[in-house]
Scaffold this motif. Structure first.
Motif, PDB file in Angstrom:
ATOM      1  N   ARG A 114     -13.284   5.712  -6.797  1.00  0.00           N
ATOM      2  CA  ARG A 114     -13.848   4.574  -6.062  1.00  0.00           C
ATOM      3  C   ARG A 114     -14.053   4.898  -4.589  1.00  0.00           C
ATOM      4  O   ARG A 114     -14.922   4.310  -3.937  1.00  0.00           O
ATOM      5  N   GLY A 166      -8.572  -1.360   2.832  1.00  0.00           N
ATOM      6  CA  GLY A 166      -9.983  -1.540   3.142  1.00  0.00           C
ATOM      7  C   GLY A 166     -10.213  -1.783   4.619  1.00  0.00           C
ATOM      8  O   GLY A 166     -11.145  -1.233   5.217  1.00  0.00           O
ATOM      9  N   PHE A 191     -20.898  -2.402  -4.369  1.00  0.00           N
ATOM     10  CA  PHE A 191     -20.110  -1.273  -3.901  1.00  0.00           C
ATOM     11  C   PHE A 191     -20.075  -1.342  -2.386  1.00  0.00           C
ATOM     12  O   PHE A 191     -20.931  -1.951  -1.761  1.00  0.00           O
ATOM     13  N   ILE A 210     -17.153  -0.720   1.263  1.00  0.00           N
ATOM     14  CA  ILE A 210     -15.806  -1.022   1.726  1.00  0.00           C
ATOM     15  C   ILE A 210     -15.594  -2.526   1.875  1.00  0.00           C
ATOM     16  O   ILE A 210     -14.515  -3.048   1.598  1.00  0.00           O
ATOM     17  N   TYR A 243     -17.044  -4.872   0.074  1.00  0.00           N
ATOM     18  CA  TYR A 243     -16.881  -5.384  -1.285  1.00  0.00           C
ATOM     19  C   TYR A 243     -15.497  -5.046  -1.836  1.00  0.00           C
ATOM     20  O   TYR A 243     -14.848  -5.881  -2.469  1.00  0.00           O
ATOM     21  N   TYR A 244     -15.053  -3.818  -1.566  1.00  0.00           N
ATOM     22  CA  TYR A 244     -13.725  -3.394  -2.021  1.00  0.00           C
ATOM     23  C   TYR A 244     -12.631  -4.281  -1.425  1.00  0.00           C
ATOM     24  O   TYR A 244     -11.695  -4.693  -2.118  1.00  0.00           O
ATOM     25  N   THR A 245     -12.754  -4.612  -0.147  1.00  0.00           N
ATOM     26  CA  THR A 245     -11.760  -5.439   0.518  1.00  0.00           C
ATOM     27  C   THR A 245     -11.750  -6.850  -0.063  1.00  0.00           C
ATOM     28  O   THR A 245     -10.680  -7.416  -0.328  1.00  0.00           O
ATOM     29  N   HIS A 284     -17.505   3.731  -2.785  1.00  0.00           N
ATOM     30  CA  HIS A 284     -17.502   2.668  -1.782  1.00  0.00           C
ATOM     31  C   HIS A 284     -17.898   3.196  -0.399  1.00  0.00           C
ATOM     32  O   HIS A 284     -18.714   2.579   0.298  1.00  0.00           O
ATOM     33  N   PHE A 338      -5.999   5.002  -3.659  1.00  0.00           N
ATOM     34  CA  PHE A 338      -7.433   4.851  -3.384  1.00  0.00           C
ATOM     35  C   PHE A 338      -8.086   6.195  -3.098  1.00  0.00           C
ATOM     36  O   PHE A 338      -9.207   6.472  -3.542  1.00  0.00           O
ATOM     37  N   GLU A 379      -4.251  -3.344  -0.947  1.00  0.00           N
ATOM     38  CA  GLU A 379      -5.583  -2.762  -0.896  1.00  0.00           C
ATOM     39  C   GLU A 379      -6.474  -3.476   0.118  1.00  0.00           C
ATOM     40  O   GLU A 379      -7.440  -2.890   0.620  1.00  0.00           O
ATOM     41  N   GLU A 438     -12.913  -7.799  -3.023  1.00  0.00           N
ATOM     42  CA  GLU A 438     -12.473  -7.732  -4.415  1.00  0.00           C
ATOM     43  C   GLU A 438     -10.959  -7.629  -4.495  1.00  0.00           C
ATOM     44  O   GLU A 438     -10.333  -8.252  -5.371  1.00  0.00           O
ATOM     45  N   SER A 439     -10.350  -6.889  -3.591  1.00  0.00           N
ATOM     46  CA  SER A 439      -8.892  -6.769  -3.572  1.00  0.00           C
ATOM     47  C   SER A 439      -8.240  -8.122  -3.323  1.00  0.00           C
ATOM     48  O   SER A 439      -7.190  -8.445  -3.890  1.00  0.00           O
TER      49      SER A 439
END
Length: 258
Positions: free
Chosen positions: A56, A226, A205, A207, A209-211, A60, A51, A222, A213-214
């Motif tokens: 990204r 996050g 976008f 953090i 959203y990243y969490t 993010h 990461f 991931e 999405e993972s």
């Protein structure tokens, strides 16, 4: 901080990581709690390095930082300003107490559908959610700070012919400052909590959203990356506020800490 305190803190972290490693490796199952699908610390470290090397990270983190500081800055200005007015003017407090007490317990996630309807973009709705989460801790602590100012100080200032502006700047704000700083620190933490919740639902976008999405892609290491990034950002921002408060209010610090 003494070496002994650093050692104790490092030791507690090492114990937690060891328990996590053992539980995830052995896939411990307690019935109501299972580690069968929980990634090990090694897997999380690997995902974290990937990461960090990817573009990204900046996208993010910068998105989350921009949203949280925009909402938090507005909440700080509004919360402190209204807190000073409510704390000093009883009739204003009587007018606003009922609606504020009604709105205060509503969790941030409950505001998300209404925020989406009220604002033309998801970006503004997420900033609003962050603002809502940070506002009430700042406002309530400011009101309590103003109300707790020693009446003898106010009486003394009046007897010396203090004007309203001088009373506010030289007596009320300095007296309420420790509570205001406490509210600002708490508000920063709640603003991160609310932002991540909003990003999980409305973001593209960030953090949060990243969490989320993972999780949907079943990239379980991931998810924890996050979570750790969220924790580090929240901890760092709160630490900066505490340090600023300790520097501005040396009389309220104890062993270098608010």
């Amino acid at each position: 901080m003494t070496g002994g305190r650093w050692l104790r803190r490092a030791g507690s972290l090492a114990i937690c990581l060891s328990v996590w490693q053992i539980a995830s490796t052995l896939k411990v199952d307690f019935g109501i709690l299972t580690f069968a699908n929980v990634p090990s610390p090694g897997d999380v470290v690997t995902a974290a390095f990937e990461f960090i090397r990817s573009p990204r990270l900046f996208a993010h983190v910068s998105s989350s930082l921009g949203r949280v500081f925009a909402g938090y800055a507005i909440a700080a200005v509004v919360g402190v300003s209204f807190g000073l007015v409510i704390g000093r003017l009883r009739f204003v407090g009587d007018l606003l107490q009922t609606p504020l007490e009604l709105l205060r317990p509503i969790p941030a996630v409950a505001w998300i559908p209404l925020a989406v309807l009220m604002f033309p973009s998801s970006e503004l709705s997420m900033i609003f959610i962050t603002f809502t989460g940070a506002l009430f801790p700042i406002l309530i602590n400011t009101v309590h700070g103003v109300e707790s100012v020693d009446p003898r100080l106010i009486a003394s200032a009046r007897s010396l012919g203090s004007t309203r502006s001088a009373m506010l700047l030289e007596v009320i704000i300095p007296g309420a400052a420790p509570n205001i700083v406490t509210g600002l620190v708490i508000g920063m933490g709640t603003s991160w909590f609310c932002l991540v919740t909003a990003e999980m639902i409305s973001g593209q976008f960030g953090i949060g959203y990243y969490t989320w999405e993972s999780y949907t892609l079943q990239n379980y290491p991931e998810i924890i990356v996050g979570m750790i990034v969220i924790g580090l950002l929240g901890m760092a921002s709160s630490a900066l506020l505490k340090a600023a408060g300790a520097a501005l209010l040396p009389w309220n610090s104890k062993e270098g800490r608010l």
